[in-house]
Design an enzyme around this catalytic site. Structure first.
Site, PDB file in Angstrom:
ATOM      1  N   CYS A 179      -9.095  67.248  21.858  1.00 24.95           N
ATOM      2  CA  CYS A 179      -8.761  65.838  22.150  1.00 24.95           C
ATOM      3  C   CYS A 179      -9.181  65.475  23.176  1.00 24.95           C
ATOM      4  O   CYS A 179      -8.265  65.508  24.235  1.00 24.95           O
ATOM      5  CB  CYS A 179      -7.368  65.584  21.527  1.00 24.95           C
ATOM      6  SG  CYS A 179      -6.817  63.992  21.686  1.00 24.95           S
TER       7      CYS A 179
ATOM      8  N   CYS B 241      -6.880  62.630  24.347  1.00 28.94           N
ATOM      9  CA  CYS B 241      -5.439  63.253  25.177  1.00 28.94           C
ATOM     10  C   CYS B 241      -5.361  63.730  26.428  1.00 28.94           C
ATOM     11  O   CYS B 241      -4.765  63.741  27.185  1.00 28.94           O
ATOM     12  CB  CYS B 241      -4.527  64.378  23.806  1.00 28.94           C
ATOM     13  SG  CYS B 241      -4.717  63.845  22.263  1.00 28.94           S
ATOM     14  N   ASP B 242      -6.369  64.936  26.575  1.00 31.11           N
ATOM     15  CA  ASP B 242      -6.385  65.724  27.534  1.00 31.11           C
ATOM     16  C   ASP B 242      -7.422  65.312  28.683  1.00 31.11           C
ATOM     17  O   ASP B 242      -7.559  66.105  29.791  1.00 31.11           O
ATOM     18  CB  ASP B 242      -6.686  67.182  27.081  1.00 31.11           C
ATOM     19  CG  ASP B 242      -5.653  67.635  26.096  1.00 31.11           C
ATOM     20  OD1 ASP B 242      -4.530  67.282  26.346  1.00 31.11           O
ATOM     21  OD2 ASP B 242      -5.794  68.544  25.179  1.00 31.11           O
TER      22      ASP B 242
END
Length: 309
Positions: free
Chosen positions: A134, A137-138
Site C-alpha cells: 500500500c 498508506c506507507d
C-alpha cells in the site's frame, strides 16, 4: 435463521455495492456483508483516473464512500462480518458469517481478490517492516529514501508514481523488457526522473536485519546476480481471487475464478459471481460496477420468476 433477505451480497467493494444499489432499487431486501468498511481495497487507492464521470480523477476512499452512501440510500443494508462459507437449504442460500447464518433467496459473490506475494525469502519476515502493498498508506514513511516496486502492470506503475511523490528514488523491478500497464501510466513512469525501471530482473530475496535494507536480484536475460540497496519494497505482482469462499458449493477454474455466463450466473441457480472473482474479469473498477448491476438485475428476474413459501 438470523434474517431473511432476497439478495445477500458477499463483499462490499465496488462490484458488491453496485449490486446492492441495483437490487435495492428493484425493491429487493438486500444485505451487503463486508468485513471492512465499504469499498474494500479501493479505499487505499490514492487516485482513480479511469472511472467514468471524474475527468480529474477521484480518490479511491471518496469513490468508495459515495458508492456506499448511494447503496444505503437506495435501501441496501450493510452487515459487518467475515464470511466463512456459502451453502444451500432447499430453494434458499445460506451465508455463514462470524455474526451468524443469514438466509437469502439469492447470493451474489463479490468477494474480490487479494494481492499476490512473491513467495521469496525475507518477504514474510519483513512485512510491516519494509515490505508493503500500500503505497498510499506507507509512502510517506520513505521521504528521501530509496524504495523498490515489483511488477509491471497498472497497480505497480500507479504505485510507483505515488511513491515518487515521497521517495528520493523508486526502483521499478520488472521481469520482462516491456511494461504491461496502460500506455498513459507507462509514459508517465518513463518520464518521471525519480523512477528507474530495472528491466528483465527478478527479486530473489529481501535483505535486512530489523528492517529492509535491500534485495538480491537476478537478470533474466544474462543470469547475472546482483543486489540493490533500498529501504522499502512494494509488491504488486497480480491478484489472487478469493475463490475459497465457495469451497464445497461451486467449482472454480485453475486460477480460483468462478465461471459465469453473460448474466453473471454460476452453475448453481440463484448464485452469481461478480468483479475480480469471476472468470475472465478485466479487474477494472468500471467493469466490476457493470458486473454488479448485471447480477442484481438477473437476481431480480430469478426471484420474480419463482414461487416462494
Amino acid at each position: 435463521m438470523a434474517s431473511d433477505y432476497d439478495v445477500l451480497i458477499v463483499g462490499g467493494g465496488l462490484a458488491g455495492m453496485t449490486a446492492g444499489m441495483y437490487a435495492a432499487r428493484h425493491g429487493l431486501r438486500t444485505g451487503i456483508i463486508e468485513r471492512m468498511m465499504g469499498g474494500a481495497s479501493i479505499i487505499n487507492v490514492e487516485k482513480v483516473e479511469n472511472f467514468p464521470g471524474f475527468s480529474e480523477g477521484i480518490m479511491g476512499a471518496d469513490l468508495a464512500a459515495m458508492t456506499q452512501e448511494q447503496a444505503m440510500t437506495s435501501g441496501a443494508e450493510f452487515v459487518m462480518g467475515e464470511v466463512s462459507g456459502i451453502s444451500t437449504s432447499g430453494d434458499y442460500r445460506i451465508v455463514s458469517a462470524d455474526s451468524g447464518d443469514l438466509q437469502a433467496k439469492t447470493v451474489i459473490v463479490a468477494a474480490g481478490s487479494t494481492l499476490r506475494l512473491l513467495g521469496i525469502p525475507g518477504e514474510d519476515e519483513f512485512t510491516g517492516r519494509g515490505v508493503s502493498q500500500c503505497a498510499t498508506c506507507d509512502g510517506p514513511l520513505y521521504s528521501g529514501e530509496v524504495v523498490g516496486v515489483v511488477g509491471g502492470g497498472d497497480s505497480a506503475t500507479d504505485e510507483a508514481l505515488v511513491l515518487a511523490q515521497y521517495a528520493d528514488r523508486v526502483l521499478l523491478f520488472h521481469r520482462r523488457d516491456e511494461l504491461r500497464a496502460q500506455r498513459e501510466l507507462v509514459d508517465r513512469v518513463l518520464a518521471e526522473p525519480k523512477i528507474e525501471v530495472v528491466w528483465s530482473t527478478v527479486i530473489e530475496e529481501v535483505l535486512g536485519e530489523n528492517t529492509v535494507s535491500g534485495v538480491s536480484t537476478t537478470n533474466m536475460a544474462t543470469g547475472e546476480k546482483g543486489a540493490r540497496e533500498l529501504s522499502g519494497l512494494f509488491v504488486y505482482v497480480g491478484l489472487a481471487p478469493n475463490g475459497n469462499i465457495v469451497d464445497g458449493l461451486l467449482e472454480t477454474d485453475g486460477g480460483d475464478h468462478i465461471p459465469v455466463n453473460i448474466s453473471m450466473e454460476t452453475a448453481l441457480p440463484g448464485v452469481y459471481a461478480v468483479g475480480d472473482i469471476r472468470q475472465h474479469s478485466s479487474s477494472q473498477l468500471v467493469s466490476a460496477a457493470g458486473d454488479g448491476a448485471t447480477a442484481a438485475i438477473a437476481a431480480f428476474r430469478y426471484i420474480s420468476g419463482r414461487s416462494w413459501d
